[in-house]
Motif scaffolding. Sequence first.
Motif, PDB file in Angstrom:
ATOM      1  N   HIS A  36     -50.922  35.458  10.189  1.00  0.00           N
ATOM      2  CA  HIS A  36     -52.509  35.878  10.191  1.00  0.00           C
ATOM      3  C   HIS A  36     -53.134  37.046  11.007  1.00  0.00           C
ATOM      4  CE1 HIS A  36     -56.730  35.031  10.758  1.00  0.00           C
ATOM      5  NE2 HIS A  36     -56.877  34.259   9.711  1.00  0.00           N
ATOM      6  N   PRO A  37     -53.956  37.741  10.192  1.00  0.00           N
ATOM      7  CA  PRO A  37     -54.455  39.050  10.675  1.00  0.00           C
ATOM      8  C   PRO A  37     -54.785  38.958  12.453  1.00  0.00           C
ATOM      9  CG  PRO A  37     -55.197  38.961   8.658  1.00  0.00           C
ATOM     10  CD  PRO A  37     -54.353  37.562   9.017  1.00  0.00           C
ATOM     11  N   ASP A  38     -55.378  37.884  12.793  1.00  0.00           N
ATOM     12  CA  ASP A  38     -55.892  37.528  13.973  1.00  0.00           C
ATOM     13  C   ASP A  38     -55.005  36.884  15.020  1.00  0.00           C
ATOM     14  OD1 ASP A  38     -57.841  37.801  16.039  1.00  0.00           O
ATOM     15  OD2 ASP A  38     -58.272  35.931  15.666  1.00  0.00           O
ATOM     16  N   GLY A  39     -53.722  36.583  14.313  1.00  0.00           N
ATOM     17  CA  GLY A  39     -52.734  36.060  15.208  1.00  0.00           C
ATOM     18  C   GLY A  39     -52.958  34.485  15.124  1.00  0.00           C
ATOM     19  N   ILE A  40     -51.658  33.937  15.499  1.00  0.00           N
ATOM     20  CA  ILE A  40     -51.617  32.263  15.526  1.00  0.00           C
ATOM     21  C   ILE A  40     -52.625  31.548  16.497  1.00  0.00           C
ATOM     22  CG2 ILE A  40     -49.819  32.157  17.221  1.00  0.00           C
ATOM     23  CD1 ILE A  40     -48.322  30.078  15.578  1.00  0.00           C
ATOM     24  N   VAL A  41     -53.056  30.468  16.079  1.00  0.00           N
ATOM     25  CA  VAL A  41     -53.826  29.757  17.008  1.00  0.00           C
ATOM     26  C   VAL A  41     -52.849  28.322  16.837  1.00  0.00           C
ATOM     27  CG1 VAL A  41     -55.593  28.234  17.575  1.00  0.00           C
ATOM     28  CG2 VAL A  41     -56.148  30.341  16.486  1.00  0.00           C
ATOM     29  N   ASP A  42     -51.912  28.155  18.116  1.00  0.00           N
ATOM     30  CA  ASP A  42     -50.875  27.227  18.337  1.00  0.00           C
ATOM     31  C   ASP A  42     -51.678  25.896  18.876  1.00  0.00           C
ATOM     32  OD1 ASP A  42     -48.813  25.558  18.366  1.00  0.00           O
ATOM     33  OD2 ASP A  42     -47.703  27.153  18.977  1.00  0.00           O
ATOM     34  N   LEU A  43     -51.675  24.926  17.910  1.00  0.00           N
ATOM     35  CA  LEU A  43     -52.191  23.671  18.408  1.00  0.00           C
ATOM     36  C   LEU A  43     -51.377  22.471  18.339  1.00  0.00           C
ATOM     37  CD1 LEU A  43     -56.107  24.120  17.209  1.00  0.00           C
ATOM     38  CD2 LEU A  43     -55.108  24.859  19.385  1.00  0.00           C
ATOM     39  N   LEU A 338     -51.522  26.266  13.607  1.00  0.00           N
ATOM     40  CA  LEU A 338     -50.410  25.321  13.861  1.00  0.00           C
ATOM     41  C   LEU A 338     -50.702  23.955  14.340  1.00  0.00           C
ATOM     42  CD1 LEU A 338     -47.373  25.236  12.904  1.00  0.00           C
ATOM     43  CD2 LEU A 338     -46.771  26.059  15.415  1.00  0.00           C
ATOM     44  N   ALA A 339     -50.385  22.937  13.679  1.00  0.00           N
ATOM     45  CA  ALA A 339     -50.673  21.619  14.235  1.00  0.00           C
ATOM     46  C   ALA A 339     -49.347  20.756  13.960  1.00  0.00           C
ATOM     47  CB  ALA A 339     -51.790  20.944  13.400  1.00  0.00           C
ATOM     48  N   ALA A 340     -49.162  19.560  14.660  1.00  0.00           N
ATOM     49  CA  ALA A 340     -47.991  18.883  14.362  1.00  0.00           C
ATOM     50  C   ALA A 340     -48.278  17.970  13.622  1.00  0.00           C
ATOM     51  CB  ALA A 340     -47.877  18.191  15.712  1.00  0.00           C
ATOM     52  N   PRO A 341     -47.503  17.541  12.389  1.00  0.00           N
ATOM     53  CA  PRO A 341     -47.559  16.176  11.598  1.00  0.00           C
ATOM     54  C   PRO A 341     -47.416  14.921  12.268  1.00  0.00           C
ATOM     55  CG  PRO A 341     -45.623  17.558  11.247  1.00  0.00           C
ATOM     56  CD  PRO A 341     -46.022  18.047  12.097  1.00  0.00           C
ATOM     57  N   GLY A 342     -48.072  13.870  11.929  1.00  0.00           N
ATOM     58  CA  GLY A 342     -47.986  12.764  12.332  1.00  0.00           C
ATOM     59  C   GLY A 342     -46.839  11.908  12.128  1.00  0.00           C
ATOM     60  N   THR A 343     -45.876  12.481  11.397  1.00  0.00           N
ATOM     61  CA  THR A 343     -44.740  11.904  11.085  1.00  0.00           C
ATOM     62  C   THR A 343     -43.827  12.074  12.476  1.00  0.00           C
ATOM     63  OG1 THR A 343     -44.325  13.551   9.853  1.00  0.00           O
ATOM     64  CG2 THR A 343     -44.754  11.801   8.780  1.00  0.00           C
ATOM     65  N   PHE A 344     -44.133  13.107  13.205  1.00  0.00           N
ATOM     66  CA  PHE A 344     -43.331  13.201  14.460  1.00  0.00           C
ATOM     67  C   PHE A 344     -43.430  11.723  15.351  1.00  0.00           C
ATOM     68  CE2 PHE A 344     -43.285  18.018  14.997  1.00  0.00           C
ATOM     69  CZ  PHE A 344     -42.810  18.442  13.977  1.00  0.00           C
ATOM     70  N   TYR A 345     -44.474  11.244  15.055  1.00  0.00           N
ATOM     71  CA  TYR A 345     -45.139  10.052  16.122  1.00  0.00           C
ATOM     72  C   TYR A 345     -44.649   8.847  15.519  1.00  0.00           C
ATOM     73  CZ  TYR A 345     -47.092  14.397  17.964  1.00  0.00           C
ATOM     74  OH  TYR A 345     -47.068  15.632  18.279  1.00  0.00           O
ATOM     75  N   GLY A 346     -44.253   8.673  14.385  1.00  0.00           N
ATOM     76  CA  GLY A 346     -43.928   7.392  13.666  1.00  0.00           C
ATOM     77  C   GLY A 346     -44.368   7.637  12.273  1.00  0.00           C
ATOM     78  N   PRO A 347     -43.763   6.458  11.244  1.00  0.00           N
ATOM     79  CA  PRO A 347     -43.921   6.584   9.927  1.00  0.00           C
ATOM     80  C   PRO A 347     -45.516   6.254   9.428  1.00  0.00           C
ATOM     81  CG  PRO A 347     -42.079   5.211  10.267  1.00  0.00           C
ATOM     82  CD  PRO A 347     -42.537   5.783  11.524  1.00  0.00           C
ATOM     83  N   ALA A 348     -46.426   5.745  10.428  1.00  0.00           N
ATOM     84  CA  ALA A 348     -47.611   5.217  10.301  1.00  0.00           C
ATOM     85  C   ALA A 348     -48.269   6.733  10.229  1.00  0.00           C
ATOM     86  CB  ALA A 348     -47.988   4.376  11.340  1.00  0.00           C
ATOM     87  N   GLY A 349     -47.870   7.701  10.769  1.00  0.00           N
ATOM     88  CA  GLY A 349     -48.777   8.931  11.025  1.00  0.00           C
ATOM     89  C   GLY A 349     -48.645   9.833   9.641  1.00  0.00           C
TER      90      GLY A 349
END
Length: 373
Positions: A36-43, A338-349
């Motif tokens: 991204h031209p303004d850089g990443i926002v890593d959340l 950047l976000a984390a997918p809910g599947t990292f925490y279990g199938p219900a995510g």
Amino acid sequence: MSGATGPGTASGPRGPQLPDFPWDSLAGHKATAGAHPDGIVDLSVGTPVDPVPENLRRALSAVADQPGYPATHGTPELREAAVASLQRRYGITGLEPDAVLPTVGSKELVAWLPTLVGVRPGDVVAVPELAYPTYEVGAKIAGAEVVRLAPGERPPAGTTLLWLNSPSNPTGRVLDAQQLGESVRAAQELGAVVASDECYLALGWDTEPVSVLHPSVGADRRGVLAVHSLSKSSNLAGYRAGFVTGDPDLVARLLELRKHAGMIVPRPVQAAITAALEDDAHVSAQRERYAARRAVLRPALEAAGFRIDHSQAGLYLWATRGEDAWQTVDWLAQRGILAAPGTFYGPAGAQHVRIALTATDERIGAAAKRLAE
């Protein structure tokens, strides 16, 4: 030939088979967001970005010249400060300093607790339906079976360790005193240890979280532990600063094992932990920073079509667009977030993403602006 190994194969024991480290799978999306031209926002990861408070840095350096091995049990000052802090901040009474044990951050304890409390192959470790991945890793290191429990579901027969987590990572769900008490009693009926991960206890937003050790939960603390971290509330993630407390007999057993294993918190870090537990002002100041960031990010996500579920407390927003989590991760990455997918925490995510509040005010503002475009 018997016992021969082929090219690239290792001989000897291989240890437990563990899942891939989840965040490695975000590399491609991180590259997209970084373009991204303004850089990443890593959340995607809850890594504190604010400075370590000055009084904690002073405490760290003040004992940096002291040689010798520190006590595995921690200094008396640390343990006394922990007891006083838990009573002052969270209304926890009836703890003795001997029932406090410093740990090398909370993740180390989470990973090794099943082994240390005697979980064996064939036993069950029960974890929340959506849970911090290291609960499962610790169970697998011990060779145990992992069972995921829906909210309110009782642990099954064969459970030797039950993990509770309130406020929850990733969802921000908070269990009240009645829910905590029911879970504790169900585990005690099975003879299981209860470990309550309370790393986000200081960060209640829509409700006030309660410790599993609070008097309202119940007086019987047999087999009950509470795990605390200073990473979030005191910005000490890099210091590896945590502690565990609860059932004094169980803490004493952990202490003996940790002495043999060399699981010792460095003396300067013990001093920083003590200073952090004695000072509430910096905890309140950090809480206000996160509250302000949450007040910017949550409405921006909702205006962009996200629904925020639970998220009553903690460092994350549990968000959904009603689609596959990886589609949402990609949608955000195209906007430099950047976000984390809910599947990292279990199938219900499968249809949620976890969005952290741990970025600077400027980066949170940038994310809100991009979501509005």
